[in-house]
Design an enzyme around this catalytic site. Structure first.
Site, short mmCIF file in Angstrom:
data_model
loop_
_atom_site.label_atom_id
_atom_site.label_comp_id
_atom_site.label_asym_id
_atom_site.label_seq_id
_atom_site.Cartn_x
_atom_site.Cartn_y
_atom_site.Cartn_z
N TYR A 56 0.86 -1.19 0.00
CA TYR A 56 0.00 0.00 0.00
C TYR A 56 0.89 1.24 0.00
CZ TYR A 56 -3.88 -3.13 1.36
OH TYR A 56 -4.82 -4.13 1.42
N SER A 205 -16.14 -0.18 -1.52
CA SER A 205 -15.29 0.94 -1.99
C SER A 205 -15.98 2.30 -1.88
CB SER A 205 -14.83 0.72 -3.45
OG SER A 205 -14.41 -0.58 -3.70
N GLY A 206 -16.87 2.43 -0.92
CA GLY A 206 -17.55 3.72 -0.71
C GLY A 206 -18.93 3.79 -1.35
N LEU A 207 -19.20 2.84 -2.27
CA LEU A 207 -20.51 2.82 -2.95
C LEU A 207 -21.64 2.71 -1.93
CD1 LEU A 207 -21.70 2.75 -5.83
CD2 LEU A 207 -21.20 0.31 -5.90
N LEU A 208 -21.44 1.89 -0.91
CA LEU A 208 -22.49 1.68 0.09
C LEU A 208 -22.61 2.83 1.11
CD1 LEU A 208 -22.18 -2.20 0.68
CD2 LEU A 208 -24.18 -0.98 -0.21
N GLY A 210 -23.60 5.60 -0.21
CA GLY A 210 -24.68 6.30 -0.90
C GLY A 210 -24.31 7.69 -1.39
N LYS A 211 -23.01 8.02 -1.38
CA LYS A 211 -22.64 9.40 -1.75
C LYS A 211 -22.35 9.58 -3.24
CE LYS A 211 -17.71 8.69 -0.85
NZ LYS A 211 -16.55 9.06 -0.05
N1 LIG Z 1 -6.53 -8.00 -1.14
C1 LIG Z 1 -6.68 -7.52 0.06
O1 LIG Z 1 -6.21 -8.09 1.01
C2 LIG Z 1 -7.45 -6.25 0.25
C3 LIG Z 1 -8.15 -5.69 -0.82
C4 LIG Z 1 -8.95 -4.59 -0.58
C5 LIG Z 1 -9.02 -4.04 0.69
N2 LIG Z 1 -8.30 -4.59 1.70
C6 LIG Z 1 -8.35 -4.02 3.07
O2 LIG Z 1 -9.70 -3.76 3.42
C7 LIG Z 1 -9.83 -2.38 3.76
C8 LIG Z 1 -11.23 -1.90 3.42
O3 LIG Z 1 -11.53 -2.03 2.07
P1 LIG Z 1 -11.48 -0.82 1.05
O4 LIG Z 1 -10.74 0.31 1.67
O5 LIG Z 1 -10.99 -1.36 -0.25
O6 LIG Z 1 -13.00 -0.44 0.82
P2 LIG Z 1 -14.14 0.16 1.75
O7 LIG Z 1 -13.75 0.08 3.16
O8 LIG Z 1 -15.40 -0.48 1.32
O9 LIG Z 1 -14.20 1.68 1.26
C9 LIG Z 1 -13.31 2.61 1.77
C10 LIG Z 1 -13.48 3.98 1.10
O10 LIG Z 1 -14.83 4.44 1.19
C11 LIG Z 1 -14.84 5.85 1.47
N3 LIG Z 1 -15.47 5.98 2.80
C12 LIG Z 1 -15.09 5.42 3.98
N4 LIG Z 1 -15.94 5.75 4.97
C13 LIG Z 1 -16.88 6.53 4.43
C14 LIG Z 1 -18.03 7.17 4.94
N5 LIG Z 1 -18.38 7.04 6.22
N6 LIG Z 1 -18.78 7.91 4.09
C15 LIG Z 1 -18.44 8.03 2.80
N7 LIG Z 1 -17.36 7.45 2.25
C16 LIG Z 1 -16.59 6.69 3.05
C17 LIG Z 1 -13.38 6.31 1.47
O11 LIG Z 1 -12.98 6.72 0.15
P3 LIG Z 1 -13.34 8.14 -0.53
O12 LIG Z 1 -13.46 9.15 0.56
O13 LIG Z 1 -12.24 8.40 -1.47
O14 LIG Z 1 -14.64 7.89 -1.24
C18 LIG Z 1 -12.66 5.03 1.81
O15 LIG Z 1 -11.33 5.02 1.40
C19 LIG Z 1 -8.69 -1.71 2.98
O16 LIG Z 1 -8.38 -0.43 3.46
C20 LIG Z 1 -7.60 -2.71 3.18
O17 LIG Z 1 -7.03 -2.57 4.47
C21 LIG Z 1 -7.53 -5.69 1.51
#
Ligand SMILES: NC(=O)c1ccc[n+]([C@@H]2O[C@H](COP(=O)([O-])OP(=O)(O)OC[C@H]3O[C@@H](n4cnc5c(N)ncnc54)[C@H](OP(=O)(O)O)[C@@H]3O)[C@@H](O)[C@H]2O)c1
Length: 327
Positions: A56, A205-208, A210-211
């Site tokens: 990362y 990825s932030g889709l849920l 709702g923004k």
């Molecule tokens: N292969 C793997 O092992 C792998 C793959 C993926 C993820 N992961 C781990 O899992 C974690 C979580 O998954 P993810 O970060 O991919 O996706 P996620 O948690 O579903 O989405 C995170 C993103 O959503 C937005 N967000 C977060 N909280 C919010 C809120 N309250 N309101 C509005 N937007 C919000 C932010 O981006 P914006 O503000 O830019 O919209 C944030 O970076 C990662 O950080 C990582 O540690 C591991």
């Protein structure tokens, strides 16, 4: 904040923890000061478990966590991952030499002598048919380089195979309202073996949250721009593999299901916590305000049976036929 047992480690970790991918890279521009503020807000809110990886931001995310460790007195756990430094995923790549080198690099980035929990980072599926890889991890535990190990997987089948190895303490898997297959068979098997489950991509990825709208723009170096169809890595990692337009439409159906005074993001996280097999959700966040919103999901009342049923129905009709069979 509430805490749950993590596998057989004896650790109790925050049921909403912190995913540190976005503060490293591949999510558009991030500012280290703001990222640190988000990490501090997480600790302030009771988070004691942070998920990162050596890749990362090529170590940037690990180094931020090392800074947090230095400035704070609280005890907290950091789990990192290894395997994605390989130019191409091959089972042979998970050799003793490579694993040792990756771990040494993470130890330097994290400024520590031992990694709390090392996860294989979505390795080539054939790795699960090579017990010698898990033997090397057992030796690294004995040598004191890692305290525990687990795996991060793409598919349920990999998860089921991984937990046959007795040293595997945790499985990280995508689980959210748009990705429900892990609850069918894997959760009960993981519980039976007392394996911890880290629910990643909990907000799709932030889709849920709702923004987003049809007009939302994502920066060039944000995977929500460049990986929608799996151009760079597994497409399931971006919006949980749901196509963007469908996701936007279904989010509108989910919005009214959020409890009074709760946001859709909080509903999405609370929904994950309804499954006792899950140890924690690890939402990513770039800003303190996002962290605060996400952590508050732990304080929400359990969702009603009626709400759970409505979410099931939305999934069954709108999402399941499109993605369920892939992962
Ligand atoms: N292969 C793997 O092992 C792998 C793959 C993926 C993820 N992961 C781990 O899992 C974690 C979580 O998954 P993810 O970060 O991919 O996706 P996620 O948690 O579903 O989405 C995170 C993103 O959503 C937005 N967000 C977060 N909280 C919010 C809120 N309250 N309101 C509005 N937007 C919000 C932010 O981006 P914006 O503000 O830019 O919209 C944030 O970076 C990662 O950080 C990582 O540690 C591991």
């Amino acid at each position: 904040m509430k805490y749950r047992e993590l596998g057989r480690t004896g650790w109790k970790v925050s049921e909403i923890s912190f995913g540190a991918w976005a503060i490293g890279g591949a999510w558009g521009d991030v500012d280290d000061q703001e990222s640190l503020a988000a990490l501090r807000a997480a600790l302030d809110g009771g988070v004691n478990f942070f998920d990162t990886a050596d890749v990362y931001g090529d170590g940037r995310s690990e180094r931020l966590l090392a800074r947090l460790k230095k400035e704070r007195k609280e005890n907290f756990y950091i789990t990192t991952k290894a395997g994605r430094r390989l130019p191409k995923q091959t089972p042979e790549g998970y050799s003793r030499d490579n694993l040792t080198a990756w771990i040494e690099r993470s130890l330097r980035n994290l400024e520590t002598d031992a990694i709390d929990l090392l996860q294989l980072h979505c390795p080539h599926p054939d790795v699960y048919y090579r017990p010698e890889v898990f033997g090397i991890l057992d030796e690294l535990v004995k040598a004191g380089k890692i305290r525990h190990y687990g795996v991060s997987v793409e598919k349920v089948e990999e998860a089921l195979k991984a937990i046959e190895f007795p040293g595997v303490q945790t499985v990280q898997i995508i689980f959210n309202i748009f990705r429900q297959r892990p609850r069918e068979l894997f959760f009960s098997e993981a519980r039976r073996r007392q394996v911890g489950i880290l629910a990643r991509v909990p907000l799709a990825s932030g889709l849920l949250s709702g923004k987003f709208t049809r007009d939302s723009q994502f920066e060039k170096d944000d995977h929500r721009n460049f990986n929608r169809h799996g151009e760079a890595f597994d497409r399931g990692e971006t919006f949980a593999g749901v196509d963007y337009e469908t996701g936007l439409r279904v989010v509108e159906v989910l919005k009214p299901l959020a409890p009074k005074n709760a946001t859709l993001a909080q509903l999405a996280l609370r929904w994950i916590l309804e499954f006792p097999a899950v140890t924690c959700a690890i939402p990513g966040a770039k800003r303190p305000a996002q962290v605060a919103e996400n952590l508050a999901a732990s304080d929400l009342k359990p969702l009603s049976q009626a709400t759970m049923k409505k979410i099931d129905a939305v999934y069954d009709t709108e999402i399941k036929p499109l993605v369920h069979h892939y992962w």
